[in-house]
Design an enzyme around this catalytic site. Structure first.
Site, PDB file in Angstrom:
ATOM      1  N   SER A  61      -0.578  -8.276   2.297  1.00  0.00           N
ATOM      2  CA  SER A  61      -1.979  -7.838   2.226  1.00  0.00           C
ATOM      3  C   SER A  61      -2.858  -8.680   3.132  1.00  0.00           C
ATOM      4  O   SER A  61      -2.506  -9.787   3.552  1.00  0.00           O
ATOM      5  CB  SER A  61      -2.485  -7.948   0.788  1.00  0.00           C
ATOM      6  OG  SER A  61      -1.559  -7.389  -0.105  1.00  0.00           O
TER       7      SER A  61
HETATM    8  N1  SAH Z   1       1.757  -9.113  -2.879  1.00  0.00           N
HETATM    9  C1  SAH Z   1       2.505  -8.912  -1.653  1.00  0.00           C
HETATM   10  C2  SAH Z   1       2.207  -7.598  -0.962  1.00  0.00           C
HETATM   11  C3  SAH Z   1       2.614  -6.449  -1.791  1.00  0.00           C
HETATM   12  S1  SAH Z   1       3.105  -5.003  -0.925  1.00  0.00           S
HETATM   13  C4  SAH Z   1       2.317 -10.078  -0.704  1.00  0.00           C
HETATM   14  O1  SAH Z   1       1.599 -11.033  -1.038  1.00  0.00           O
HETATM   15  O2  SAH Z   1       2.928 -10.060   0.371  1.00  0.00           O
HETATM   16  C5  SAH Z   1       3.569  -4.067  -2.344  1.00  0.00           C
HETATM   17  C6  SAH Z   1       4.925  -4.421  -2.901  1.00  0.00           C
HETATM   18  O3  SAH Z   1       5.056  -3.701  -4.117  1.00  0.00           O
HETATM   19  C7  SAH Z   1       6.084  -3.976  -2.010  1.00  0.00           C
HETATM   20  O4  SAH Z   1       6.877  -5.073  -1.682  1.00  0.00           O
HETATM   21  C8  SAH Z   1       6.843  -2.970  -2.881  1.00  0.00           C
HETATM   22  O5  SAH Z   1       8.243  -3.051  -2.737  1.00  0.00           O
HETATM   23  C9  SAH Z   1       6.416  -3.375  -4.274  1.00  0.00           C
HETATM   24  N2  SAH Z   1       6.550  -2.340  -5.298  1.00  0.00           N
HETATM   25  C10 SAH Z   1       6.207  -1.019  -5.233  1.00  0.00           C
HETATM   26  N3  SAH Z   1       6.492  -0.412  -6.401  1.00  0.00           N
HETATM   27  C11 SAH Z   1       7.022  -1.363  -7.232  1.00  0.00           C
HETATM   28  C12 SAH Z   1       7.516  -1.350  -8.567  1.00  0.00           C
HETATM   29  N4  SAH Z   1       7.545  -0.255  -9.328  1.00  0.00           N
HETATM   30  N5  SAH Z   1       7.976  -2.508  -9.083  1.00  0.00           N
HETATM   31  C13 SAH Z   1       7.973  -3.655  -8.347  1.00  0.00           C
HETATM   32  N6  SAH Z   1       7.515  -3.717  -7.082  1.00  0.00           N
HETATM   33  C14 SAH Z   1       7.045  -2.590  -6.529  1.00  0.00           C
END
Ligand code: SAH
Length: 213
Positions: A61
């Protein structure tokens, strides 16, 4: 090439100008080097206020959004926090500076593995990263004082609401995957939940089930 000290000063100034004013959050973001969480050709853009691609087609992000979400979560030093969506691990590392313990889950095993390696290299010992479908939360570790969701569901998932301690706060982007979502702050009261709409945001969708990699 700018000097690291100047780069850091600009990074922090940029955060403040976007509304990240909480001193503890700024200190955490000063300590945790975003460059450690970005690979390859994008590494040189780690200090710019933009989301960047990471493995598995996901994104790290934008720093100002990380700061504003962390600020809205109002984390205390004794808190046990759940993050859904480990991604690069950057947000979890920021939370680790503010909380007692951080659990972070991602549906991609590879992202969990790579984030764990970065946590270890930075000596961050109060983070537990787990490959799991975060829409079910982590029932074994519940309740949580704070929950931060960094992928967007259409509505706040019921299991996450249920795993929030009374008085606890959850920050979650909600909305359709391909449109602008709303960042929502949910506070659990003794007999229900309060909802505050904070700002428009754009996150990757929360997808159900574990991924193949
Ligand atoms: N917080 C992260 C960015 C998140 S991007 C950072 O600091 O870099 C969103 C993430 O959510 C992705 O890696 C994706 O794989 C994950 N995601 C999406 N659906 C999910 C679910 N049901 N359970 C766990 N992770 C999930």
């Amino acid at each position: 090439m700018t000097e690291p000290a100047e780069r850091k000063m600009r990074f922090l100034y940029g955060l403040r100008s976007k509304g990240v004013t909480d001193a503890r959050v700024l200190t955490a973001m000063e300590r945790i080097d975003r460059g450690a969480f970005v690979r390859g050709i994008f590494a040189e853009r780690a200090y710019e206020d933009m989301p960047l691609p990471i493995a598995c087609g996901q994104t790290i992000s934008q720093p100002s959004v990380v700061g504003l979400m962390t600020q809205a979560l109002a984390v205390s030093p004794r808190d046990k926090v759940l993050e859904v969506g480990t991604g690069s691990g950057y947000q979890a590392a920021i939370l680790s500076q503010l909380a007692r313990r951080v659990y972070t889950v991602d549906r991609h095993r590879r992202l969990v593995r790579e984030a764990e390696a970065v946590f270890q290299s930075l000596g961050l010992t109060n983070i537990t990263a787990i490959a799991a479908d975060g829409s079910h939360g982590l029932p074994d570790q519940a309740p949580f004082d704070r929950i931060l969701v960094t992928a967007a569901p259409e509505d706040p998932p019921g299991p996450l609401l249920a795993q929030l301690r009374i008085g606890g706060i959850m920050v979650v982007p909600v909305g359709q995957s391909d449109t602008v979502q709303s960042l929502i702050k949910v506070t659990r009261q003794p007999h229900g939940y309060d909802y505050d709409e904070l700002r428009p945001v754009r996150f990757v969708p929360l997808v159900e089930g574990l991924a193949q990699d």
